[in-house]
Design a protein around this motif. Structure first.
Motif, PDB file in Angstrom:
ATOM      1  N   ALA A 137       7.532 -15.655  86.780  1.00 22.08           N
ATOM      2  CA  ALA A 137       8.295 -14.433  86.096  1.00 22.08           C
ATOM      3  C   ALA A 137       7.739 -13.923  84.835  1.00 22.08           C
ATOM      4  N   ALA A 138       7.017 -14.679  84.037  1.00 26.87           N
ATOM      5  CA  ALA A 138       6.378 -14.123  82.634  1.00 26.87           C
ATOM      6  C   ALA A 138       5.454 -13.251  83.202  1.00 26.87           C
ATOM      7  N   ASP A 139       4.789 -13.340  84.301  1.00 23.33           N
ATOM      8  CA  ASP A 139       3.904 -12.388  84.760  1.00 23.33           C
ATOM      9  C   ASP A 139       4.498 -11.076  85.020  1.00 23.33           C
ATOM     10  N   VAL A 140       5.675 -11.154  85.920  1.00 19.97           N
ATOM     11  CA  VAL A 140       6.451  -9.879  86.153  1.00 19.97           C
ATOM     12  C   VAL A 140       6.817  -9.331  84.971  1.00 19.97           C
ATOM     13  N   LEU A 141       7.352  -9.823  83.743  1.00 14.34           N
ATOM     14  CA  LEU A 141       7.787  -9.150  82.711  1.00 14.34           C
ATOM     15  C   LEU A 141       6.538  -8.749  81.756  1.00 14.34           C
ATOM     16  N   TRP A 142       5.548  -9.352  81.645  1.00 18.50           N
ATOM     17  CA  TRP A 142       4.550  -8.967  80.834  1.00 18.50           C
ATOM     18  C   TRP A 142       3.658  -7.935  81.447  1.00 18.50           C
ATOM     19  N   GLY A 143       3.422  -8.166  82.786  1.00 13.78           N
ATOM     20  CA  GLY A 143       2.589  -6.840  83.706  1.00 13.78           C
ATOM     21  C   GLY A 143       3.409  -5.629  83.619  1.00 13.78           C
ATOM     22  N   GLY A 144       4.689  -5.423  83.614  1.00 12.15           N
ATOM     23  CA  GLY A 144       5.339  -4.347  83.663  1.00 12.15           C
ATOM     24  C   GLY A 144       5.247  -3.792  82.435  1.00 12.15           C
ATOM     25  N   ALA A 145       5.570  -4.775  81.283  1.00 15.57           N
ATOM     26  CA  ALA A 145       5.633  -4.157  80.047  1.00 15.57           C
ATOM     27  C   ALA A 145       4.292  -3.619  79.462  1.00 15.57           C
ATOM     28  N   LEU A 146       3.085  -4.400  79.994  1.00  7.64           N
ATOM     29  CA  LEU A 146       1.762  -3.706  79.475  1.00  7.64           C
ATOM     30  C   LEU A 146       1.483  -2.353  80.134  1.00  7.64           C
ATOM     31  N   GLY A 147       2.029  -2.388  81.453  1.00 11.38           N
ATOM     32  CA  GLY A 147       1.743  -1.068  82.126  1.00 11.38           C
ATOM     33  C   GLY A 147       2.224  -0.045  81.645  1.00 11.38           C
ATOM     34  N   TRP A 148       3.668  -0.179  81.162  1.00 15.26           N
ATOM     35  CA  TRP A 148       4.318   0.903  80.489  1.00 15.26           C
ATOM     36  C   TRP A 148       3.578   1.353  79.313  1.00 15.26           C
ATOM     37  N   LEU A 149       3.408   0.083  78.406  1.00 15.29           N
ATOM     38  CA  LEU A 149       2.988   0.338  76.891  1.00 15.29           C
ATOM     39  C   LEU A 149       1.598   0.819  76.780  1.00 15.29           C
ATOM     40  N   THR A 150       0.767   0.529  78.039  1.00 18.73           N
ATOM     41  CA  THR A 150      -0.438   1.329  77.959  1.00 18.73           C
ATOM     42  C   THR A 150      -0.625   2.730  78.095  1.00 18.73           C
ATOM     43  N   MET A 151       0.564   2.879  79.093  1.00 20.34           N
ATOM     44  CA  MET A 151       0.540   4.297  79.682  1.00 20.34           C
ATOM     45  C   MET A 151       0.870   5.371  78.418  1.00 20.34           C
ATOM     46  N   PHE A 152       1.531   4.557  77.640  1.00 23.72           N
ATOM     47  CA  PHE A 152       2.180   5.481  76.385  1.00 23.72           C
ATOM     48  C   PHE A 152       1.208   5.235  75.183  1.00 23.72           C
ATOM     49  N   GLY A 153       0.068   4.705  75.324  1.00 22.99           N
ATOM     50  CA  GLY A 153      -0.884   4.433  74.395  1.00 22.99           C
ATOM     51  C   GLY A 153      -0.419   3.765  72.931  1.00 22.99           C
ATOM     52  N   ILE A 154       0.699   2.969  73.116  1.00 23.52           N
ATOM     53  CA  ILE A 154       1.218   1.792  72.345  1.00 23.52           C
ATOM     54  C   ILE A 154       0.167   0.744  72.157  1.00 23.52           C
ATOM     55  N   VAL A 155       0.034   0.260  73.251  1.00 25.25           N
ATOM     56  CA  VAL A 155      -1.184  -0.768  73.397  1.00 25.25           C
ATOM     57  C   VAL A 155      -2.277  -0.354  74.119  1.00 25.25           C
ATOM     58  N   GLU A 156      -3.593  -0.623  73.510  1.00 23.65           N
ATOM     59  CA  GLU A 156      -4.661  -0.124  73.943  1.00 23.65           C
ATOM     60  C   GLU A 156      -5.169  -0.862  75.349  1.00 23.65           C
ATOM     61  N   LYS A 157      -5.465   0.114  76.517  1.00 17.77           N
ATOM     62  CA  LYS A 157      -5.777  -0.676  77.718  1.00 17.77           C
ATOM     63  C   LYS A 157      -7.337  -1.177  77.720  1.00 17.77           C
ATOM     64  N   THR A 158      -7.405  -2.063  77.286  1.00 18.30           N
ATOM     65  CA  THR A 158      -8.768  -3.013  77.299  1.00 18.30           C
ATOM     66  C   THR A 158      -8.894  -3.765  78.612  1.00 18.30           C
ATOM     67  N   PRO A 159     -10.047  -3.943  78.925  1.00 18.85           N
ATOM     68  CA  PRO A 159     -10.647  -4.360  80.213  1.00 18.85           C
ATOM     69  C   PRO A 159      -9.754  -5.726  80.534  1.00 18.85           C
ATOM     70  N   VAL A 160      -9.447  -6.479  79.664  1.00 20.82           N
ATOM     71  CA  VAL A 160      -8.660  -7.713  80.196  1.00 20.82           C
ATOM     72  C   VAL A 160      -7.334  -7.131  80.092  1.00 20.82           C
ATOM     73  N   ILE A 161      -6.803  -6.385  79.455  1.00 19.74           N
ATOM     74  CA  ILE A 161      -5.453  -5.940  79.788  1.00 19.74           C
ATOM     75  C   ILE A 161      -5.409  -5.152  81.031  1.00 19.74           C
ATOM     76  N   ALA A 162      -6.259  -4.347  81.268  1.00 15.31           N
ATOM     77  CA  ALA A 162      -6.140  -3.394  82.481  1.00 15.31           C
ATOM     78  C   ALA A 162      -6.221  -4.241  83.946  1.00 15.31           C
ATOM     79  N   ALA A 163      -7.169  -5.223  83.820  1.00  9.09           N
ATOM     80  CA  ALA A 163      -7.226  -5.960  84.945  1.00  9.09           C
ATOM     81  C   ALA A 163      -5.967  -6.788  85.284  1.00  9.09           C
ATOM     82  N   TYR A 164      -5.618  -7.233  84.044  1.00  7.56           N
ATOM     83  CA  TYR A 164      -4.161  -8.298  84.078  1.00  7.56           C
ATOM     84  C   TYR A 164      -3.074  -7.150  84.825  1.00  7.56           C
ATOM     85  N   ILE A 165      -2.873  -6.109  84.421  1.00 10.43           N
ATOM     86  CA  ILE A 165      -1.987  -5.255  85.055  1.00 10.43           C
ATOM     87  C   ILE A 165      -2.102  -4.906  86.454  1.00 10.43           C
TER      88      ILE A 165
END
Length: 198
Positions: A137-165
């Motif tokens: 469930a932690a991945d459900v939480l983090w994956g969704g949040a990172l998808g949203w935050l990178t979409m709005f440019g709040i968190v940089e979509k690095t290769p590691v983050i992009a692959a996880y999303i």
């Protein structure tokens, strides 16, 4: 909610039109005076706060394996990443989005944004999921949040983050909920404007 779909849980969902302020109306404020979603009622038990709802649901359906059980060596790390999201990561991102300083390091809930992000990305680099090979469930939480935050440019979509999303959002449950959410958003917009859904 993607977690409900992942769990195969039978949940009655009440959709609120947030743009119309339905979360601030007396009917919902009677459920959660904060006017925040999600809010979950299980019998007489009210569970609020996103992380609280995730922890509750994942433990409520142990047969789905999305929460390591008490006694499982992964239980501590799982709780760490669930708590880290709400107590450090989210406040750091909100301050960043609002261009606010975190405040005195001794008083800050998270210290500094760069350390918070590095702590997360170091863990993600060990992958494929937060707990290694085990999806929770932690991945459900983090994956969704990172998808949203990178979409709005709040968190940089690095290769590691992009692959996880991508790993998290390519799962069937996430795709199914995304499709339903798009239909629901169109229906709500049509209701607001008096037109037919597209």
């Amino acid at each position: 909610m993607v977690l409900v779909e992942e769990l195969g849980a039978d949940v009655d969902t009440v959709v609120l039109d947030m743009k119309a302020g339905e979360h601030r109306q007396p009917a919902f404020l009677a459920v959660n005076p904060m006017g925040k979603v999600p809010a979950l009622l299980d019998g007489d038990a009210l569970v609020t706060e996103q992380v609280g709802v995730f922890l509750f649901l994942a433990d409520r359906f142990p047969e789905r394996g999305l929460a390591p059980a008490i006694g499982d060596p992964l239980r501590g790390p799982y709780l760490r990443w669930m708590a880290f999201y709400g107590s450090s990561f989210e406040p750091a991102c909100i301050d960043r989005a609002m261009k606010r300083e975190p405040g005195n390091r001794g008083m800050s809930a998270y210290g500094d944004y760069e350390t918070v992000l590095r702590t997360l990305t170091d863990q993600l680099a060990r992958g494929p999921y937060l707990l290694g090979e085990r999806f929770t469930a932690a991945d459900v939480l983090w994956g969704g949040a990172l998808g949203w935050l990178t979409m709005f440019g709040i968190v940089e979509k690095t290769p590691v983050i992009a692959a996880y999303i991508e790993r998290v959002t390519s799962r069937p449950a996430h795709r199914a909920v995304t499709a339903r959410d798009a239909e629901l958003a169109a229906a709500l917009e049509a209701r607001r404007t008096g037109g037919a859904p597209a």
